[in-house]
Design a protein around this motif. Structure first.
Motif, mmCIF file in Angstrom:
data_model
loop_
_atom_site.group_PDB
_atom_site.id
_atom_site.type_symbol
_atom_site.label_atom_id
_atom_site.label_comp_id
_atom_site.label_asym_id
_atom_site.label_seq_id
_atom_site.Cartn_x
_atom_site.Cartn_y
_atom_site.Cartn_z
ATOM 1 N N GLN A 198 0.811 -1.214 0.000
ATOM 2 C CA GLN A 198 0.000 0.000 0.000
ATOM 3 C C GLN A 198 0.846 1.267 0.000
ATOM 4 O OE1 GLN A 198 -3.162 0.452 -0.419
ATOM 5 N NE2 GLN A 198 -3.839 -1.665 -0.358
ATOM 6 N N LEU A 199 2.024 1.215 0.644
ATOM 7 C CA LEU A 199 2.859 2.410 0.792
ATOM 8 C C LEU A 199 3.983 2.473 -0.231
ATOM 9 C CD1 LEU A 199 3.216 2.316 4.710
ATOM 10 C CD2 LEU A 199 1.479 3.494 3.351
ATOM 11 N N SER A 200 3.887 1.675 -1.274
ATOM 12 C CA SER A 200 4.976 1.562 -2.251
ATOM 13 C C SER A 200 5.081 2.739 -3.202
ATOM 14 C CB SER A 200 4.799 0.278 -3.075
ATOM 15 O OG SER A 200 3.584 0.344 -3.812
ATOM 16 N N TYR A 212 10.178 -4.869 -6.313
ATOM 17 C CA TYR A 212 10.480 -3.726 -5.440
ATOM 18 C C TYR A 212 11.747 -2.995 -5.884
ATOM 19 C CZ TYR A 212 6.849 -4.389 -1.902
ATOM 20 O OH TYR A 212 5.649 -4.440 -1.245
ATOM 21 N N LEU A 213 12.765 -3.727 -6.330
ATOM 22 C CA LEU A 213 14.005 -3.084 -6.782
ATOM 23 C C LEU A 213 13.774 -2.280 -8.060
ATOM 24 C CD1 LEU A 213 16.676 -5.872 -6.097
ATOM 25 C CD2 LEU A 213 16.217 -3.795 -4.763
ATOM 26 N N LEU A 214 12.955 -2.809 -8.952
ATOM 27 C CA LEU A 214 12.626 -2.060 -10.173
ATOM 28 C C LEU A 214 11.814 -0.805 -9.843
ATOM 29 C CD1 LEU A 214 11.746 -4.928 -12.686
ATOM 30 C CD2 LEU A 214 13.659 -3.328 -12.843
ATOM 31 N N MET A 215 10.892 -0.916 -8.868
ATOM 32 C CA MET A 215 10.120 0.260 -8.455
ATOM 33 C C MET A 215 11.039 1.325 -7.848
ATOM 34 S SD MET A 215 6.960 -1.917 -6.917
ATOM 35 C CE MET A 215 6.154 -0.626 -5.984
ATOM 36 N N THR A 216 12.106 0.877 -7.149
ATOM 37 C CA THR A 216 13.103 1.811 -6.626
ATOM 38 C C THR A 216 13.779 2.571 -7.761
ATOM 39 O OG1 THR A 216 13.533 0.336 -4.751
ATOM 40 C CG2 THR A 216 15.208 1.988 -5.239
ATOM 41 N N LEU A 217 14.137 1.831 -8.816
ATOM 42 C CA LEU A 217 14.777 2.450 -9.981
ATOM 43 C C LEU A 217 13.864 3.488 -10.623
ATOM 44 C CD1 LEU A 217 16.915 2.622 -12.262
ATOM 45 C CD2 LEU A 217 15.766 0.661 -13.331
ATOM 46 N N TRP A 218 12.604 3.116 -10.847
ATOM 47 C CA TRP A 218 11.689 4.043 -11.542
ATOM 48 C C TRP A 218 11.313 5.227 -10.659
ATOM 49 C CZ3 TRP A 218 12.871 3.011 -16.004
ATOM 50 C CH2 TRP A 218 12.941 1.708 -16.496
ATOM 51 N N SER A 219 11.323 5.048 -9.346
ATOM 52 C CA SER A 219 11.113 6.187 -8.447
ATOM 53 C C SER A 219 12.244 7.201 -8.596
ATOM 54 C CB SER A 219 11.032 5.714 -6.984
ATOM 55 O OG SER A 219 9.882 4.926 -6.770
ATOM 56 N N ARG A 255 6.318 17.630 -3.058
ATOM 57 C CA ARG A 255 6.189 17.667 -4.520
ATOM 58 C C ARG A 255 6.813 16.405 -5.128
ATOM 59 N NH1 ARG A 255 4.365 22.559 -6.404
ATOM 60 N NH2 ARG A 255 4.223 24.202 -4.809
ATOM 61 N N GLN A 256 7.642 16.586 -6.174
ATOM 62 C CA GLN A 256 8.177 15.398 -6.842
ATOM 63 C C GLN A 256 9.122 14.591 -5.963
ATOM 64 O OE1 GLN A 256 8.914 18.482 -7.578
ATOM 65 N NE2 GLN A 256 11.093 18.775 -8.088
ATOM 66 N N TYR A 257 9.623 15.207 -4.886
ATOM 67 C CA TYR A 257 10.545 14.488 -4.005
ATOM 68 C C TYR A 257 9.834 13.465 -3.115
ATOM 69 C CZ TYR A 257 13.677 18.142 -5.594
ATOM 70 O OH TYR A 257 14.419 18.974 -6.382
ATOM 71 N N CYS A 258 8.494 13.409 -3.201
ATOM 72 C CA CYS A 258 7.764 12.377 -2.456
ATOM 73 C C CYS A 258 8.198 10.979 -2.891
ATOM 74 C CB CYS A 258 6.256 12.540 -2.636
ATOM 75 S SG CYS A 258 5.638 12.170 -4.297
ATOM 76 N N PHE A 259 8.699 10.851 -4.122
ATOM 77 C CA PHE A 259 9.122 9.540 -4.612
ATOM 78 C C PHE A 259 10.386 9.045 -3.909
ATOM 79 C CE2 PHE A 259 6.335 10.790 -8.110
ATOM 80 C CZ PHE A 259 5.594 9.632 -8.253
ATOM 81 N N LEU A 260 11.127 9.959 -3.279
ATOM 82 C CA LEU A 260 12.280 9.533 -2.491
ATOM 83 C C LEU A 260 11.823 8.751 -1.260
ATOM 84 C CD1 LEU A 260 14.522 12.744 -2.647
ATOM 85 C CD2 LEU A 260 14.761 10.622 -3.967
ATOM 86 N N VAL A 261 10.667 9.141 -0.691
ATOM 87 C CA VAL A 261 10.098 8.407 0.446
ATOM 88 C C VAL A 261 9.718 6.998 0.005
ATOM 89 C CG1 VAL A 261 8.232 8.355 2.146
ATOM 90 C CG2 VAL A 261 9.254 10.545 1.470
ATOM 91 N N PHE A 262 9.057 6.886 -1.144
ATOM 92 C CA PHE A 262 8.621 5.579 -1.651
ATOM 93 C C PHE A 262 9.820 4.734 -2.071
ATOM 94 C CE2 PHE A 262 4.985 8.464 -2.893
ATOM 95 C CZ PHE A 262 4.228 8.145 -1.784
ATOM 96 N N LEU A 263 10.857 5.400 -2.595
ATOM 97 C CA LEU A 263 12.090 4.697 -2.970
ATOM 98 C C LEU A 263 12.690 3.998 -1.757
ATOM 99 C CD1 LEU A 263 14.961 6.293 -5.057
ATOM 100 C CD2 LEU A 263 15.463 5.257 -2.865
ATOM 101 N N LEU A 264 12.782 4.711 -0.644
ATOM 102 C CA LEU A 264 13.339 4.139 0.582
ATOM 103 C C LEU A 264 12.476 2.990 1.089
ATOM 104 C CD1 LEU A 264 15.455 4.307 2.861
ATOM 105 C CD2 LEU A 264 13.970 5.978 3.988
ATOM 106 N N GLU A 265 11.166 3.160 1.037
ATOM 107 C CA GLU A 265 10.247 2.116 1.508
ATOM 108 C C GLU A 265 10.394 0.839 0.671
ATOM 109 O OE1 GLU A 265 6.495 -0.172 1.645
ATOM 110 O OE2 GLU A 265 7.394 0.849 -0.064
#
Length: 468
Positions: free
Chosen positions: A273-275, A333-340, A422-432
């Motif tokens: 859910q938090l990805s 999850y690793l691919l989602m990290t890359l795309w984030s 803003r767009q840096y919210c993806f850094l939070v999801f990247l870490l998760e």
């Protein structure tokens, strides 16, 4: 077995995906209905802040209903059986459809709220009981592929809702009550189809002690010559349980024997859910506009996101019993990290070069593909596989409550996260995504082609120490 997956899926996770999707198309029409109803009833215009509140209630009460459904789904599966719970669940869906359908002609938005709450309960029960049924009727070598039926029907529901919600079909102003009440059709389909299939063999033998009905059900699913192996597996699990009754959710929290299984389910459910998948859909419309796509054509481009999810769910279903669960979910999850990472950079420099918005579009579709290939499909499968019969319904109740609670929390907090970062919210999801991938790598064993008892033994040393 294939037909059984279809019969349970059409009234199970399909309903969840469909009802999440269809509420988006009539947003403006419902706003107008709320304004007109309020003016007619109180002889004054509806305050914009109150309009926002009413719309938020209509949209979010679905998740509250889902939470309630998840909390009762396991108990229904124990008392009525897996098949009986699914059949009874359709009565809730039909009642919800009636309430939403008559809300406009009666001029009562309260009925719309009540209908959305009930269809949320239906979705919560379906998400809990459908994977239980599928996981218990599937043979070991097909369990992953069959469990992916839940994800395939969920994504199919989302895509179907996007299509039906187009303005050329039921997305127009005159048809939105029909659109919201159309969820009765999957319910009727399941009421017609599911009675032709037997109850879960594991439920029949382990929970009800009916060996004859269990053997009869296994013959229907696996054939008269190939059911003996599955029967022996169920009998071994029944002997290991030694008459243990189905457990309550709170009993799992105090049982050291399922400690790491429970931690795993909590982590992967919250991780799903938090990805960042909700952030992707939030930014999709903005990015499509930046790429030069007109507002009128964006709903058709959005169909591509639904198509991506369906494609990856089908692909995951084909791969899961060959590649294994760990490889797919960690890789996802690793691919989602890359795309984030890519999205963070592309959104930061969105206006610098004309080609950057197209990079963002590609990253959005790649993120959705990565999510569907691993976390989107395998999370429910793991919940079914990590627990034996007496603990499985309670585990699904806990997983469902966490999933719906996270869904509601993300819906409430996400706008503030996006506004602040803003767009840096993806850094939070990247870490998760990185943390969840690391947890699965370190803690979760491969479950491919293993019985439920074998998987329990894998966790035994971790739960009780290396010397156990």
């Amino acid at each position: 077995l294939f037909l059984a997956v279809c019969a349970v899926g059409i009234g199970g996770t399909f309903q969840y995906g469909y009802n999440v999707s269809i509420i988006n198309a009539p947003t403006q029409h419902i706003h107008k209905f709320l304004n007109e109803t309020w003016t007619s009833r109180y002889r004054k215009a509806l305050n914009p802040d109150l309009l926002t509140l009413l719309w938020s209630i209509i949209a979010s009460i679905f998740s509250l209903g889902g939470l309630c459904g998840a909390l009762v789904g396991g108990s229904m599966a124990i008392r009525l059986g897996r098949k009986g719970a699914l059949l009874m669940n359709n009565v809730i869906a039909i009642l919800a459809s009636i309430l939403m359908g008559i809300s406009f002609p009666t001029g009562s938005f309260e009925l719309l709220i009540a209908g959305r709450f009930l269809i949320g309960i239906n979705a919560g029960i379906g998400l809990c009981v459908q994977p239980l049924y599928i996981g218990e009727v599937a043979p070991k070598h097909l369990r992953g592929a069959m469990a992916m039926g839940s994800s395939i029907f969920l994504t199919g529901g989302i895509l179907t809702g996007q299509i039906i919600g187009l303005r050329e079909l039921l997305g127009g102003e005159a048809y939105w009550p029909l659109l919201l009440s159309s969820s009765c059709f999957p319910a009727f389909a399941q009421l017609v189809l599911l009675p032709w299939f037997p109850e879960s063999p594991r439920y029949l033998l382990i929970d009800r002690g009916d060996e004859l009905s269990c053997a009869r059900a296994l013959k229907r699913f696996h054939g008269s010559s190939g059911y003996h192996r599955e029967m022996e597996d169920i009998q071994r699990e029944c002997s290991a349980l030694d008459g243990e009754k189905p457990r309550k959710p709170w009993q799992l929290f105090t049982d050291r024997g399922v400690r790491w299984q429970l931690v795993t389910v909590i982590v992967v459910t919250m991780g799903q859910q938090l990805s960042g998948i909700n952030a992707i859909y939030f930014y999709a419309t903005y990015i499509f506009k930046q790429a030069g796509i007109s507002a009128a054509k964006i709903p058709y481009v959005t169909l591509g996101t639904g198509g991506c999810e369906c494609l990856t769910a089908l692909t995951c279903g084909l791969l899961i019993d060959y590649v294994g669960r760990r490889c797919l979910v960690i890789g996802g999850y690793l691919l989602m990290t890359l795309w984030s990472t890519v999205l963070t950079f592309s959104l930061t420099y969105q206006d610098l070069y004309p080609w950057v918005p197209y990079v963002s579009m590609a990253a959005i579709f790649a993120f959705i593909l990565s999510f569907g290939l691993g976390p989107g499909g395998i999370t429910n499968t793991l919940t079914a596989e990590l627990f034996i019969q007496s603990s499985r319904p309670a585990a699904y109740m806990i997983a469902g409550a966490i999933s719906w609670g996270s869904f509601f929390t993300v819906g409430m907090l996400f706008p503030f996260i996006v506004t602040g970062l803003r767009q840096y919210c993806f850094l939070v999801f990247l870490l998760e995504c990185l943390l969840v991938a690391a947890f699965i790598f370190l803690v979760v064993p491969e479950t491919k082609n293993k019985s439920f008892l074998d998987i329990q033994k894998e966790f035994h040393k971790r739960n009780f120490g290396r010397n156990a």
